[in-house]
Design an enzyme around this catalytic site. Structure first.
Site, PDB file in Angstrom:
ATOM      1  N   HIS A 126       6.634  -9.436 -10.651  1.00 14.20           N
ATOM      2  CA  HIS A 126       6.804 -10.295  -9.638  1.00 14.20           C
ATOM      3  C   HIS A 126       5.530 -11.047  -8.409  1.00 14.20           C
ATOM      4  O   HIS A 126       6.712 -11.371  -8.064  1.00 14.20           O
ATOM      5  CB  HIS A 126       8.624 -10.425  -9.514  1.00 14.20           C
ATOM      6  N   ASP A 131       0.962  -8.623 -11.357  1.00 10.17           N
ATOM      7  CA  ASP A 131       1.207  -9.678 -13.118  1.00 10.17           C
ATOM      8  C   ASP A 131      -0.639 -10.275 -12.644  1.00 10.17           C
ATOM      9  O   ASP A 131      -0.621 -10.572 -14.405  1.00 10.17           O
ATOM     10  CB  ASP A 131       2.355 -10.875 -12.496  1.00 10.17           C
TER      11      ASP A 131
END
Length: 162
Positions: A126, A131
């Site tokens: 996150h 990511d």
């Protein structure tokens, strides 16, 4: 936070990342999810200060994201606030959709699940940069599967039916 990686010849070739000052308080839920606090972004650049550099980094590349339609809407919303009526028109591929086609037998196709399937580190899930790095590594693995199936053109990848 912005995180982007350039993939070239099956390897990560370049990166673009920055925290972004959102000009508002970060909700507690987002801080608990990402670890990004108001203190961390207080002196970070505003998106409008980063937009030109991000657009230069993107150039005319094919964009790849995990849940790409969401990311493209978000990116275009922010770009539109800086450059009225401008939208990123780059072609894009979604690693969720590709993973569903290429590795249908896994539990689900969330980023963490696909990263785990390929033993790709996703320690700071996150966070945009982490990511994006995991997505780039997943994309490289998916490119290998596409190549095994005779698909060597990105323009053909999204339309493939296996």
């Amino acid at each position: 936070e912005i995180g982007a990686y350039r993939v070239s010849n099956g390897e990560i070739a370049d990166e673009y990342q920055s925290l972004v000052n959102p000009e508002t308080s970060i909700p507690e839920f987002i801080t608990s999810l990402t670890g990004i606090s108001d203190d961390m972004v207080r002196d970070a650049p505003l998106f409008k200060e980063l937009a030109a550099g991000l657009l230069d980094f993107i150039g005319d590349s094919v964009l790849v994201a995990h849940n790409a339609p969401f990311d493209m809407r978000f990116l275009n919303h922010e770009i539109g606030l800086v450059h009225n009526k401008y939208r990123v028109a780059n072609p894009y591929l979604c690693t969720v959709r590709l993973a569903r086609k290429l590795i249908p037998g896994i539990e689900n196709h969330k980023l963490a699940t696909v990263a785990n399937f390929y033993s790709i580190d996703l320690t700071n899930h996150h966070r945009a940069a982490d990511d994006a790095r995991a997505t780039a590594k997943i994309f490289i693995k998916l490119l290998e599967l596409l190549s095994e199936k005779g698909v060597d053109e990105l323009s053909s990848a999204a339309a493939c039916k296996f």
